[in-house]
Design an enzyme around this catalytic site. Structure first.
Site, PDB file in Angstrom:
ATOM      1  N   LEU A  47     -33.259 -45.940  41.803  1.00 13.69           N
ATOM      2  CA  LEU A  47     -31.816 -46.045  42.028  1.00 13.69           C
ATOM      3  C   LEU A  47     -31.158 -46.434  40.712  1.00 13.69           C
ATOM      4  O   LEU A  47     -30.816 -47.591  40.478  1.00 13.69           O
ATOM      5  CB  LEU A  47     -31.510 -47.082  43.111  1.00 13.69           C
ATOM      6  CG  LEU A  47     -32.156 -46.842  44.478  1.00 13.69           C
ATOM      7  CD1 LEU A  47     -31.805 -47.957  45.435  1.00 13.69           C
ATOM      8  CD2 LEU A  47     -31.720 -45.506  45.048  1.00 13.69           C
ATOM      9  N   GLN A  78     -26.130 -39.278  44.729  1.00  9.84           N
ATOM     10  CA  GLN A  78     -26.048 -39.283  46.191  1.00  9.84           C
ATOM     11  C   GLN A  78     -24.616 -39.124  46.688  1.00  9.84           C
ATOM     12  O   GLN A  78     -24.364 -38.458  47.686  1.00  9.84           O
ATOM     13  CB  GLN A  78     -26.649 -40.571  46.755  1.00  9.84           C
ATOM     14  CG  GLN A  78     -28.145 -40.520  46.888  1.00  9.84           C
ATOM     15  CD  GLN A  78     -28.683 -41.632  47.762  1.00  9.84           C
ATOM     16  OE1 GLN A  78     -28.018 -42.640  48.007  1.00  9.84           O
ATOM     17  NE2 GLN A  78     -29.894 -41.460  48.239  1.00  9.84           N
ATOM     18  N   GLU A  92     -32.169 -39.563  43.668  1.00  9.90           N
ATOM     19  CA  GLU A  92     -32.587 -40.586  44.624  1.00  9.90           C
ATOM     20  C   GLU A  92     -32.857 -39.940  45.986  1.00  9.90           C
ATOM     21  O   GLU A  92     -31.955 -39.357  46.591  1.00  9.90           O
ATOM     22  CB  GLU A  92     -31.488 -41.648  44.741  1.00  9.90           C
ATOM     23  CG  GLU A  92     -31.220 -42.361  43.416  1.00  9.90           C
ATOM     24  CD  GLU A  92     -29.872 -43.070  43.385  1.00  9.90           C
ATOM     25  OE1 GLU A  92     -29.208 -43.118  44.447  1.00  9.90           O
ATOM     26  OE2 GLU A  92     -29.486 -43.557  42.313  1.00  9.90           O
ATOM     27  N   GLU A 127     -28.510 -44.298  38.299  1.00  8.86           N
ATOM     28  CA  GLU A 127     -27.800 -43.065  37.968  1.00  8.86           C
ATOM     29  C   GLU A 127     -27.788 -42.778  36.473  1.00  8.86           C
ATOM     30  O   GLU A 127     -27.938 -41.627  36.060  1.00  8.86           O
ATOM     31  CB  GLU A 127     -26.374 -43.122  38.516  1.00  8.86           C
ATOM     32  CG  GLU A 127     -26.253 -42.934  40.013  1.00  8.86           C
ATOM     33  CD  GLU A 127     -26.637 -44.156  40.820  1.00  8.86           C
ATOM     34  OE1 GLU A 127     -26.828 -44.039  42.043  1.00  8.86           O
ATOM     35  OE2 GLU A 127     -26.731 -45.256  40.202  1.00  8.86           O
ATOM     36  N   HIS A 168     -17.834 -43.660  48.638  1.00  7.37           N
ATOM     37  CA  HIS A 168     -18.473 -42.511  49.258  1.00  7.37           C
ATOM     38  C   HIS A 168     -17.492 -41.369  49.541  1.00  7.37           C
ATOM     39  O   HIS A 168     -17.911 -40.301  49.970  1.00  7.37           O
ATOM     40  CB  HIS A 168     -19.127 -42.910  50.592  1.00  7.37           C
ATOM     41  CG  HIS A 168     -20.282 -43.835  50.462  1.00  7.37           C
ATOM     42  ND1 HIS A 168     -20.149 -45.130  50.022  1.00  7.37           N
ATOM     43  CD2 HIS A 168     -21.609 -43.664  50.722  1.00  7.37           C
ATOM     44  CE1 HIS A 168     -21.335 -45.722  50.027  1.00  7.37           C
ATOM     45  NE2 HIS A 168     -22.235 -44.847  50.448  1.00  7.37           N
TER      46      HIS A 168
END
Length: 326
Positions: A58, A82, A29, A60, A129
């Site tokens: 987008l 990402q 991405e 995965e 994240h």
């Protein structure tokens, strides 16, 4: 030799391998036009074109699934998640297919695939994240789980991962992406997967870590020398699976004491396996209980609480001194 950040060193590894081997393809991405969310793949599309620096939807599971197909049919895809927390959507493809195809085909199929993913805390990011879930992949037969700690070994390990005939999950500690620079040689350099390195010599204590936790571990080792006169030996694992126990087990035989540092949660984390290997190989040389300095058994907190979760120099020092005084 130029001094580079980890981002620049990984970009160099990708560029050199793409120049050397036209089977190497980068996909994910925003890896093309935008150069990736952290700019790790910056300008690769300008040099190699859209067919080899491929922006994907987008999705995965689709990214990894397509990469598996490419790998089986002779390409060497390097696909980017990402953030490591986004890779769960692709876990089925990684675990049920990439990791099993060699076994399933009785050796007829190879899957020379690299799944790159920024991982870990230290940048005050959002949920999904910042986690450190390398155990998922290290626990999966058929995968290699690699985590560099600095620019130079990141470049060398990524080249080895791209050339490996089997799937490699390559976690990049985002906290070290631009935290410091190291000299990285212009000429090709590789490091073998599945081998640890001794980055600091010592005789009083063995400290074992990897990834972003290497910096506070080395800082703690230096403080021990300055304030306590203790010479700590520091081991950088580099590869979590296969785990090279020979280096740290031999070190513990000489020091008699060990501290393990990682930011993943404590329970069932990599540290537990390291402790088990030490007990199997070096038990009769131990002079004190082994200490673990880790993340806690909770989701990594947001913003202001993140630093309390991550192991830092002070926590490592406390654990080291407890082991030394035991």
């Amino acid at each position: 030799m130029a001094k580079m950040t980890m981002v620049q060193a990984i970009n160099l590894a990708l560029r050199q391998e793409m120049e050397k081997d036209d089977r190497v393809i980068v996909l994910g991405e925003d890896v093309g036009r935008d150069g990736g969310v952290f700019r790790v793949t910056d300008q690769l599309i300008d040099e190699f074109g859209e067919d080899r620096s491929l922006d994907t939807p987008l999705a995965e599971a689709g990214i990894v699934g397509m990469s598996i197909g490419m790998a089986v049919y002779g390409l060497r895809p390097v696909c980017e998640m990402q953030f490591s927390g986004f890779s769960y959507q692709a876990f089925h493809q990684i675990e049920c297919h990439a990791a099993r195809l060699r076994l399933r085909s009785q050796g007829l199929c190879q899957v020379p695939l690299v799944v790159r993913a920024p991982y870990g805390g230290g940048v005050r990011a959002l949920e999904h994240h910042s986690e450190s879930r390398e155990t998922y992949y290290a626990h999966t037969p058929g995968l290699k789980m690699v985590i560099p700690s600095g620019p130079r070994n990141a470049r060398a390990l990524l080249i080895s991962a791209i050339r490996d005939p089997d799937p490699v999950v390559f976690f990049e500690p985002k906290a070290t992406y631009r935290a410091f620079r190291e000299e990285v040689p212009d000429e090709e350099e590789t490091l073998p997967l599945g081998k640890s390195v001794k980055v600091r010599q010592g005789k009083d204590l063995t400290m074992i870590s990897y990834g972003a936790m290497m910096r506070p571990t080395l800082e703690a080792a230096e403080t021990l020398k300055e304030e306590d006169g203790v010479e700590a030996e520091v081991i950088d694992l580099l590869t979590i699976s296969p785990l090279d126990h020979e280096v740290f087990a031999e070190s513990v035989k000489h020091t008699g004491r060990a501290v393990i540092v990682h930011e993943a949660p404590r329970s069932f984390g990599p540290g537990a396996e390291i402790v088990s290997r030490i007990m199997e190989k070096s038990f009769f040389y131990l002079e004190a209980p082994i200490a673990r300095v880790t993340g806690f058994d909770v989701h990594i907190p947001l913003f202001s609480r993140e630093s309390a979760y991550l192991p830092g120099k002070d926590r490592i020092l406390r654990a080291a001194r407890e082991v030394l005084n035991a």
